[in-house]
Each structure stands twice: as structure tokens, then as C-alpha cells.
Motif scaffolding. Sequence first.
Motif, short mmCIF file in Angstrom:
data_model
loop_
_atom_site.label_atom_id
_atom_site.label_comp_id
_atom_site.label_asym_id
_atom_site.label_seq_id
_atom_site.Cartn_x
_atom_site.Cartn_y
_atom_site.Cartn_z
N THR A 133 -1.48 -6.61 -4.73
CA THR A 133 -1.56 -6.02 -6.12
C THR A 133 -1.32 -7.02 -7.06
O THR A 133 -1.96 -7.39 -8.38
CB THR A 133 -0.96 -5.01 -6.26
N CYS A 134 -0.20 -7.84 -6.66
CA CYS A 134 0.29 -8.90 -7.78
C CYS A 134 -0.81 -10.06 -7.79
O CYS A 134 -1.23 -10.68 -8.76
CB CYS A 134 1.38 -9.51 -7.18
N GLN A 135 -1.69 -10.30 -6.66
CA GLN A 135 -2.64 -11.41 -6.64
C GLN A 135 -3.76 -10.70 -7.62
O GLN A 135 -4.27 -11.65 -8.45
CB GLN A 135 -3.09 -11.67 -5.23
N PHE A 136 -4.42 -9.72 -7.49
CA PHE A 136 -5.40 -9.11 -8.37
C PHE A 136 -4.83 -8.97 -9.54
O PHE A 136 -5.70 -9.54 -10.64
CB PHE A 136 -5.61 -7.55 -7.77
N VAL A 156 -9.35 -1.06 -2.79
CA VAL A 156 -8.83 -1.87 -1.69
C VAL A 156 -7.60 -1.31 -0.94
O VAL A 156 -7.48 -1.18 0.19
CB VAL A 156 -8.82 -3.45 -2.11
N ILE A 157 -6.50 -1.15 -2.10
CA ILE A 157 -5.36 -0.91 -1.58
C ILE A 157 -5.26 0.84 -0.77
O ILE A 157 -5.22 0.93 0.32
CB ILE A 157 -4.21 -0.65 -2.59
N ALA A 158 -6.26 1.58 -1.41
CA ALA A 158 -6.56 2.80 -0.56
C ALA A 158 -7.43 2.63 0.63
O ALA A 158 -7.05 3.45 1.55
CB ALA A 158 -7.19 3.92 -1.83
N LEU A 159 -8.31 1.78 0.77
CA LEU A 159 -8.80 1.64 1.96
C LEU A 159 -7.94 1.15 3.15
O LEU A 159 -8.21 1.60 4.17
CB LEU A 159 -10.11 0.58 1.64
N ILE A 168 6.77 -0.17 5.82
CA ILE A 168 7.59 -1.13 5.06
C ILE A 168 6.80 -2.56 5.02
O ILE A 168 6.45 -3.03 3.84
CB ILE A 168 8.83 -1.25 5.45
N LEU A 169 6.35 -3.05 5.84
CA LEU A 169 5.61 -4.24 5.85
C LEU A 169 3.99 -3.97 5.09
O LEU A 169 3.84 -4.70 4.38
CB LEU A 169 5.36 -4.67 7.37
N PHE A 170 3.64 -2.88 5.26
CA PHE A 170 2.32 -2.55 4.74
C PHE A 170 2.68 -2.50 3.24
O PHE A 170 1.64 -3.09 2.38
CB PHE A 170 1.72 -1.43 5.30
N TRP A 171 3.55 -1.95 2.92
CA TRP A 171 3.83 -1.75 1.26
C TRP A 171 4.16 -2.83 0.59
O TRP A 171 3.98 -3.22 -0.64
CB TRP A 171 4.70 -0.85 1.08
N VAL A 172 4.99 -4.00 1.56
CA VAL A 172 5.03 -5.22 1.04
C VAL A 172 3.92 -6.04 0.95
O VAL A 172 3.58 -6.82 -0.21
CB VAL A 172 6.08 -6.08 1.92
N PHE A 173 2.79 -5.83 1.64
CA PHE A 173 1.81 -6.46 1.80
C PHE A 173 0.84 -6.14 0.52
O PHE A 173 0.30 -6.72 -0.15
CB PHE A 173 1.01 -6.42 3.00
N ALA A 174 0.90 -4.65 0.39
CA ALA A 174 0.06 -4.04 -0.66
C ALA A 174 0.49 -4.62 -2.10
O ALA A 174 -0.34 -4.85 -3.06
CB ALA A 174 0.25 -2.44 -0.51
#
Length: 134
Positions: free
Chosen positions: A76-79, A39-42, A66-72
Motif C-alpha cells: 500500500t505504501c508503494q501504491f 489488489v489487497i482484497a484479492l 502478521i507477515l501478510f499485513w506487513v506485506f500489505a
Amino acid sequence: MVVSSGAAILNNFKLNLVLTDLIKTQIFEGLVMLGCGMVIALLYGLFTRHIKIYIKNRIIAAIYEILFWVFAGILTCQFLYYCSYGEISIHVICAFVCGVFLWNLLFYATMSVGEGKCLNKRKEEVESLKTQIK
């Protein structure tokens, strides 16, 4: 000479696989984090495609990155919380990395070809022939 059928051989050969709760849990964690990596790669592929097409200013692109990597990180923490209550282990990290590599291997080349614009080379050839005829 006696010839036995395959079914008789399989009935005599029994493979007793007993999966303990630990193994089941680790398989579940691995599959969830494999999906997380995919999902992160997509999302990263879609994000970079969007940045290349629509964002021309480097400062805005850096802020978006920066905002994308915060969201990622949050995703990832949720997964990770879903599969193992936030516990990080080697097999979880390896499954995440394998998910990213698997997505890139299977699908990234089909998404990243071109600049996001539809190029119809046959149409360009026909138009050039029309201009040559005139």
C-alpha cells in the motif's frame, strides 16, 4: 412544425469540461488507490484460502497473518508513493476502501465458496447408486 435531427441538437449543446491539473491528479490518485484496494482484497482472499487449506497450526497461522499485513502495508505504501509521493488524503483513503468493497462485491463470493476442495456431487450420487445396486 420543424423537426430537428439529434445531431443538430448535439452540435448546439456543447459541454465545456475543463479539468484542471488538480482534478486530473486527484482522479489519477483515486484510480491508483482503487486498484490498490482491489489488489489487497484479492491477496487477502487468496491468503485466507491458503491458510484454511494448508495451515492447521494456530501459531503458524498467526505468524503468517502478521507477515501478510506487513506485506500489505508495504504494498500500500508503494501504491501511495507512486500516485501521490506518500501523501495521505481523504479521497485516497476513500478510494482504497471503495476498492476493497468493490472487489468483495464483485469477486470475493466466487473465490470463497467451499473449502478449496473440488466437490463433484454428481460423482458421489453415481457412486452411491452403484453401491445400492450391488
